[in-house]
Write a protein that holds these residues in place. Structure first.
Motif, short mmCIF file in Angstrom:
data_model
loop_
_atom_site.label_atom_id
_atom_site.label_comp_id
_atom_site.label_asym_id
_atom_site.label_seq_id
_atom_site.Cartn_x
_atom_site.Cartn_y
_atom_site.Cartn_z
N GLN A 128 -0.73 109.39 15.51
CA GLN A 128 0.17 109.79 14.43
C GLN A 128 0.12 108.83 13.24
OE1 GLN A 128 3.49 109.82 17.40
NE2 GLN A 128 4.09 111.69 16.37
N ASP B 293 -7.53 108.91 12.41
CA ASP B 293 -6.27 108.36 12.92
C ASP B 293 -6.54 107.14 13.78
OD1 ASP B 293 -6.02 109.07 15.99
OD2 ASP B 293 -7.01 110.77 15.01
N LEU C 251 5.92 105.75 17.44
CA LEU C 251 4.82 106.64 17.08
C LEU C 251 3.64 106.31 17.98
CD1 LEU C 251 4.78 106.50 13.16
CD2 LEU C 251 5.60 108.38 14.58
#
Lengths: 446, 56
Positions: free
Chosen positions: A176, A145, A172
């Motif tokens: 995420q 991520d 976000l």
């Protein structure tokens, strides 16, 4: 034979821009249907005692005059733009490229280089690699991520700063999003112009679009909702068209059938699937992808401020290290008309990790009063907007890449459900809109 | 007949609050109607993006 009929569902900024582009060509009969009593969707504003309260878009054009949105709205027609400067649409620069309020201290920078002293030498060394225009992908593996990836190369201080920016801009956090999306967002932002504010707020752009539609004979029908989309042969009066669309004035029971040769849908994938009749085949894979994609929520506070506040900037101000809130803007330092004389409007934004919105609002309020020392004395909360479920911040999360073509000939999606890779907010809407309109137009001309 | 909120549809966007001229709505997470103030003008209903406000 009349001109081919192009129907646009939804008068958001994507729908109106698509309609304006098609109407400018003069080849089509264009009608926009909008279920609400105002046009602009989440890119407009409501007047509340002189304060221009945005419906979502915080009066911001993130990449200013160098982004896809400026190319679309202000660009010359010969270059694919709408040239809305003719109707008085104007973008005003914010006072700074980026700002940050940390530990009660306010810092501002006029370019990406101006932010460098805020961070460590390691960040300065690694930044050129991150921003190298050729590096369209992260330079290491991108299975991780965004936060994990960034922390390998940058200090926590830097990561927290850009993460607050992401929280503010796309609702976000970096953990995420995939690393590649994070890199593209940062590249696009750092290489772009400073954020701009449309003159007169978001509605300034919407009014320009409406004037352009009127000029080119396109129709905008407010408070009309779409009941279903059938093949044209379903009804006698629409048999010469590809589609037969049920349209109803809100509050009335009876719907009427309208023929259309193409449809541009600005209302998100789930709502399009709901309206499409079983006569149209949508591949199971696409249905599943749509069903699995969660819309992204957000919460924004609007504060009325007096003129005695110490901050004198309309730049996007990041609030790093807060539990919920990502940042705020005070657009009235660029366009004073957005608040009554001698007053300012402050708009905040925060992501929503938990569906219990009421407690999330409470946490956001705590964050704000804690991080902004002067807020309690100089600010008054006007309202709090929440966006989730069927009225989200983003119909698809940044980086989700839902297709604008779901496999039904003559239908394309525009809007924030189909944003281009790495382009955020209205920039994403503008980046992908040309392809949708071009494909639809080519189909109708064939 | 009176103005009602369908909680399952309300997202708390506050657009209704902006439409209301009579201080008849409060939004904190979800919309609530203050019946004594509501004049049934139904402007809020036309501004609601999710169809959460109904007159029934």
């Amino acid at each position: 034979m009349g001109k081919p009929k192009a129907l646009v569902i939804g008068a958001g900024v994507g729908g109106l821009s698509s309609a304006a582009k098609m109407a400018q060509s003069g080849d089509f009969e264009v009608t926009v249907y909008e279920r609400m009593s105002f046009a602009g969707g989440r890119f407009t504003q409501h007047d509340h005692d002189g304060y221009q309260i945005p419906t979502g878009a915080v009066h911001m054009i993130p990449h200013g005059k160098k982004g896809p949105f400026a190319d679309l709205i202000l660009g010359k027609r010969s270059k694919g733009g709408l040239d809305l400067g003719r109707h008085g649409v104007e973008f005003l620069p914010t006072t700074h490229f980026a700002c940050r309020l940390k530990d009660g201290r306010y810092q501002s920078a006029n370019s990406v280089y101006g932010t460098l002293p805020w961070f460590t030498a390691r960040d300065t060394l690694n930044l050129p690699r991150l921003l190298a225009k050729g590096a369209k992908q992260p330079w290491a593996d991108e299975t991780v991520d965004g936060r994990t990836w960034l922390r390998r190369y940058f200090s926590d201080e830097f990561v927290d700063f850009v993460d607050a920016f992401s929280n503010f801009a796309v609702s976000l956090r970096f953990e995420q999003m995939p690393a590649s999306t994070v890199v593209r967002i940062l590249q696009n932002s750092f290489w772009s112009d400073r954020p701009h504010i449309p003159k007169g707020g978001c509605k300034g752009v919407i009014d320009g679009l409406r004037a352009d539609l009127r000029e080119n004979g396109a129709k905008l029908r407010l408070t009309h909702e779409i009941t279903e989309i059938l093949p044209g042969y379903a009804e006698e009066e629409t048999k010469d068209h590809r589609f037969c669309v049920g349209v109803r004035r809100r509050g009335r029971d009876a719907a009427s059938w309208v023929g259309a040769d193409s449809i541009i849908h600005n209302g998100g994938h789930p709502n399009l699937l709901k309206a499409l009749s079983d006569d149209f085949e949508v591949a199971e894979g696409i249905r599943k992808q749509i069903a699995d994609t969660q819309a992204v929520g957000g919460i924004g506070f609007c504060f009325a401020l007096d003129d005695d506040i110490p901050v004198r900037s309309s730049g996007v101000t990041m609030l790093p290290n807060l539990e919920r809130v990502g940042g705020f803007v005070i657009p009235t330092f660029s366009d004073p008309s957005l608040a009554p004389e001698g007053k300012h409007l402050m708009i905040t934004h925060q992501f929503v990790p938990d569906p219990s919105v009421k407690s999330e609002i409470g946490k956001g309020r705590e964050d704000l009063y804690e991080a902004i020392p002067w807020l309690a004395d100089h600010g008054e909360e006007i309202c709090v907007h929440t966006y989730h479920r069927n009225w989200p911040c983003n119909r698809a999360p940044q980086g989700a890449e839902l297709p604008m073509d779901i496999g039904v000939e003559g239908i394309r999606l525009v809007g924030d459900g189909v944003k281009g890779h790495g382009w955020m907010m209205v920039e994403g809407i503008a980046a992908n809109l040309h392809q949708a309109v071009d494909e639809i137009s080519a189909g109708m001309r064939a | 007949m009176k103005l009602q909120v369908i909680d399952e549809l309300c997202v708390g966007c506050s657009y209704c609050l902006m439409a209301c001229q009579d201080d008849a709505l409060i939004v904190e997470g979800l919309c609530e109607v203050i019946e004594t103030n509501c004049t049934d003008c139904l402007r809020c209903l036309l501004w609601c993006p999710t169809g959460a406000l109904v007159y029934a």
